[in-house]
Design a protein around this motif. Structure first.
Motif, PDB file in Angstrom:
ATOM      1  N   GLN A  57     -12.927  45.206 -24.193  1.00 56.82           N
ATOM      2  CA  GLN A  57     -13.451  46.442 -23.665  1.00 56.82           C
ATOM      3  C   GLN A  57     -14.811  46.539 -25.144  1.00 56.82           C
ATOM      4  N   LEU A  58     -13.180  47.367 -25.881  1.00 57.85           N
ATOM      5  CA  LEU A  58     -13.677  47.840 -26.741  1.00 57.85           C
ATOM      6  C   LEU A  58     -15.007  46.583 -27.039  1.00 57.85           C
ATOM      7  N   MET A  59     -14.698  45.838 -27.390  1.00 57.85           N
ATOM      8  CA  MET A  59     -15.619  44.870 -28.470  1.00 57.85           C
ATOM      9  C   MET A  59     -16.735  44.594 -27.775  1.00 57.85           C
ATOM     10  N   GLY A  60     -16.514  44.815 -26.481  1.00 54.90           N
ATOM     11  CA  GLY A  60     -17.739  44.031 -25.383  1.00 54.90           C
ATOM     12  C   GLY A  60     -18.202  42.782 -25.155  1.00 54.90           C
ATOM     13  N   ALA A  61     -17.034  42.357 -25.339  1.00 56.45           N
ATOM     14  CA  ALA A  61     -16.717  40.630 -25.328  1.00 56.45           C
ATOM     15  C   ALA A  61     -17.307  40.230 -24.199  1.00 56.45           C
ATOM     16  N   LYS A  62     -18.405  39.343 -24.102  1.00 55.66           N
ATOM     17  CA  LYS A  62     -18.837  38.029 -23.059  1.00 55.66           C
ATOM     18  C   LYS A  62     -18.072  37.086 -22.794  1.00 55.66           C
ATOM     19  N   ARG A  63     -17.751  36.350 -24.029  1.00 56.15           N
ATOM     20  CA  ARG A  63     -17.390  34.915 -23.784  1.00 56.15           C
ATOM     21  C   ARG A  63     -15.617  35.261 -24.751  1.00 56.15           C
ATOM     22  N   ILE A  64     -14.463  34.134 -23.700  1.00 53.50           N
ATOM     23  CA  ILE A  64     -13.213  34.431 -24.545  1.00 53.50           C
ATOM     24  C   ILE A  64     -12.908  33.107 -24.047  1.00 53.50           C
ATOM     25  N   VAL A  65     -11.954  32.392 -25.549  1.00 51.93           N
ATOM     26  CA  VAL A  65     -11.434  31.070 -25.275  1.00 51.93           C
ATOM     27  C   VAL A  65     -10.299  32.067 -25.846  1.00 51.93           C
ATOM     28  N   GLU A  66      -9.224  31.325 -24.409  1.00 50.92           N
ATOM     29  CA  GLU A  66      -7.595  31.831 -24.363  1.00 50.92           C
ATOM     30  C   GLU A  66      -6.854  29.947 -24.881  1.00 50.92           C
ATOM     31  N   VAL A  67      -6.133  29.888 -25.131  1.00 53.24           N
ATOM     32  CA  VAL A  67      -5.694  28.586 -25.852  1.00 53.24           C
ATOM     33  C   VAL A  67      -4.334  29.333 -25.196  1.00 53.24           C
ATOM     34  N   GLY A  68      -3.346  28.107 -23.608  1.00 54.36           N
ATOM     35  CA  GLY A  68      -2.430  28.829 -23.602  1.00 54.36           C
ATOM     36  C   GLY A  68      -2.172  29.279 -22.082  1.00 54.36           C
ATOM     37  N   THR A  69      -2.706  28.853 -21.176  1.00 50.98           N
ATOM     38  CA  THR A  69      -2.908  30.414 -20.133  1.00 50.98           C
ATOM     39  C   THR A  69      -1.857  29.887 -19.229  1.00 50.98           C
ATOM     40  N   PHE A  70      -1.040  29.164 -19.571  1.00 54.24           N
ATOM     41  CA  PHE A  70       0.098  28.825 -18.447  1.00 54.24           C
ATOM     42  C   PHE A  70       0.104  29.348 -16.862  1.00 54.24           C
ATOM     43  N   THR A  71       1.027  30.625 -16.362  1.00 49.21           N
ATOM     44  CA  THR A  71      -0.314  31.114 -15.107  1.00 49.21           C
ATOM     45  C   THR A  71      -0.800  31.884 -14.505  1.00 49.21           C
ATOM     46  N   GLY A  72      -1.646  31.790 -15.822  1.00 47.69           N
ATOM     47  CA  GLY A  72      -2.494  32.867 -15.369  1.00 47.69           C
ATOM     48  C   GLY A  72      -3.081  34.093 -15.780  1.00 47.69           C
ATOM     49  N   TYR A  73      -1.710  35.472 -16.374  1.00 46.25           N
ATOM     50  CA  TYR A  73      -1.228  36.197 -16.316  1.00 46.25           C
ATOM     51  C   TYR A  73      -2.254  37.039 -17.864  1.00 46.25           C
ATOM     52  N   SER A  74      -2.638  36.407 -18.625  1.00 43.20           N
ATOM     53  CA  SER A  74      -3.590  37.103 -19.665  1.00 43.20           C
ATOM     54  C   SER A  74      -4.312  37.145 -19.444  1.00 43.20           C
ATOM     55  N   ALA A  75      -5.543  35.592 -18.587  1.00 41.39           N
ATOM     56  CA  ALA A  75      -6.576  35.751 -18.193  1.00 41.39           C
ATOM     57  C   ALA A  75      -6.900  36.640 -17.096  1.00 41.39           C
ATOM     58  N   LEU A  76      -6.076  36.584 -16.528  1.00 41.74           N
ATOM     59  CA  LEU A  76      -6.227  37.984 -15.695  1.00 41.74           C
ATOM     60  C   LEU A  76      -6.360  39.492 -16.428  1.00 41.74           C
ATOM     61  N   TRP A  77      -6.067  39.994 -16.552  1.00 48.02           N
ATOM     62  CA  TRP A  77      -6.401  41.012 -18.150  1.00 48.02           C
ATOM     63  C   TRP A  77      -7.573  40.601 -18.676  1.00 48.02           C
ATOM     64  N   MET A  78      -7.887  39.773 -19.088  1.00 51.03           N
ATOM     65  CA  MET A  78      -9.319  39.760 -19.851  1.00 51.03           C
ATOM     66  C   MET A  78     -10.033  39.389 -18.939  1.00 51.03           C
ATOM     67  N   ALA A  79     -10.239  38.686 -18.734  1.00 55.42           N
ATOM     68  CA  ALA A  79     -11.553  38.182 -17.244  1.00 55.42           C
ATOM     69  C   ALA A  79     -11.652  38.988 -16.773  1.00 55.42           C
ATOM     70  N   SER A  80     -10.720  39.837 -16.154  1.00 59.19           N
ATOM     71  CA  SER A  80     -11.588  41.145 -14.960  1.00 59.19           C
ATOM     72  C   SER A  80     -11.978  42.323 -15.856  1.00 59.19           C
ATOM     73  N   VAL A  81     -12.156  42.094 -17.075  1.00 61.90           N
ATOM     74  CA  VAL A  81     -12.894  43.288 -17.812  1.00 61.90           C
ATOM     75  C   VAL A  81     -13.955  42.249 -18.474  1.00 61.90           C
ATOM     76  N   LEU A  82     -14.763  40.728 -18.462  1.00 64.33           N
ATOM     77  CA  LEU A  82     -15.787  40.618 -18.745  1.00 64.33           C
ATOM     78  C   LEU A  82     -16.902  41.246 -16.998  1.00 64.33           C
ATOM     79  N   PRO A  83     -18.452  40.961 -18.482  1.00 63.92           N
ATOM     80  CA  PRO A  83     -18.859  41.783 -17.449  1.00 63.92           C
ATOM     81  C   PRO A  83     -19.266  39.964 -16.617  1.00 63.92           C
ATOM     82  N   ASP A  84     -20.373  40.673 -16.032  1.00 62.44           N
ATOM     83  CA  ASP A  84     -19.885  39.294 -14.486  1.00 62.44           C
ATOM     84  C   ASP A  84     -20.886  38.108 -14.529  1.00 62.44           C
TER      85      ASP A  84
END
Length: 219
Positions: A57-84
């Motif tokens: 959020q502080l960076m105003g990120a619009k494109r994030i890459v995740e390496v190592g997703t497992f069951t999706g918990y970290s992706a839940l956090w990061m994708a939830s704050v991305l703009p539409d």
């Protein structure tokens, strides 16, 4: 039971989760169900997830890459704050674990923001670079095989925009990195930590969050 007999680490952790983390119901479900699975220790802590989301959020990120997703918990956090119109590219090699992740993402209503790639992450990152992705990523989160960290780091630097951020999990490795070791993962992390510390292409810091979180900002 007196306070002195309690495990203070657990006390502090529970307190942080109560008043320091705003976890959604889906995030909590994902975390708790994953905790009962084999390899549950691969999942990040809630305070790490919230910290990553706050950084995005502080960076105003619009494109994030995740390496190592497992069951999706970290992706839940990061994708939830991305703009539409934001995108999280999730790289993993496990259909089994990420099938769980997709269920949580659907419940959270964020599947439209996530592009899941099931193949070795170095291949996925190379494809992004070949498709003109150099300098087009705001943030990367790496929490995968430790021997691969150096490769992910170099590919990630190419993908990052100037001022972009990479975050690497497990860089303290339960303290093992501070002692001589023959363990391949520990040795790989020791080499990685020293490399990042000496790399003048970036600004960096190793934080004692979770099992160690190294932040790297591309100059």
């Amino acid at each position: 039971m007196s306070r002195s007999t309690l495990n203070m680490t657990d006390v502090i952790e529970n307190y942080i989760w109560q008043v320091g983390v705003r976890e959604t119901a889906v995030m909590q479900q994902c975390r708790e169900e994953t905790a009962a699975m084999p390899n549950a220790n691969m999942q990040i802590a809630p305070e790490q997830g919230q910290f990553l989301a706050l950084l995005a959020q502080l960076m105003g990120a619009k494109r994030i890459v995740e390496v190592g997703t497992f069951t999706g918990y970290s992706a839940l956090w990061m994708a939830s704050v991305l703009p539409d119109d934001g995108e999280l590219i999730a790289c993993d090699i496990s259909d089994e674990y990420t099938s769980k992740a997709k269920q949580y993402w659907q419940q959270a209503g964020i599947t439209n923001k996530i592009d899941l790639k099931i193949k070795p992450a170095t291949e996925s990152l190379a494809e992004l670079l070949a498709a003109g992705g150099a300098g087009q990523v705001d943030m990367l989160f790496i929490d995968a095989d430790k021997i691969g960290y150096q490769d992910y780091y170099e590919q990630g630097l190419q993908l990052l925009r100037q001022g972009g951020l990479m975050a690497f999990d497990n860089t303290l490795w339960s303290g093992s990195v501070a002692e001589p070791s023959d363990d391949p993962d520990t040795v790989a992390l020791q080499k990685f930590n020293r490399h990042v510390h000496s790399d003048q292409r970036v600004d960096m810091g190793l934080l004692p969050i979770g099992d160690g979180l190294t932040l790297v900002r591309k100059k």
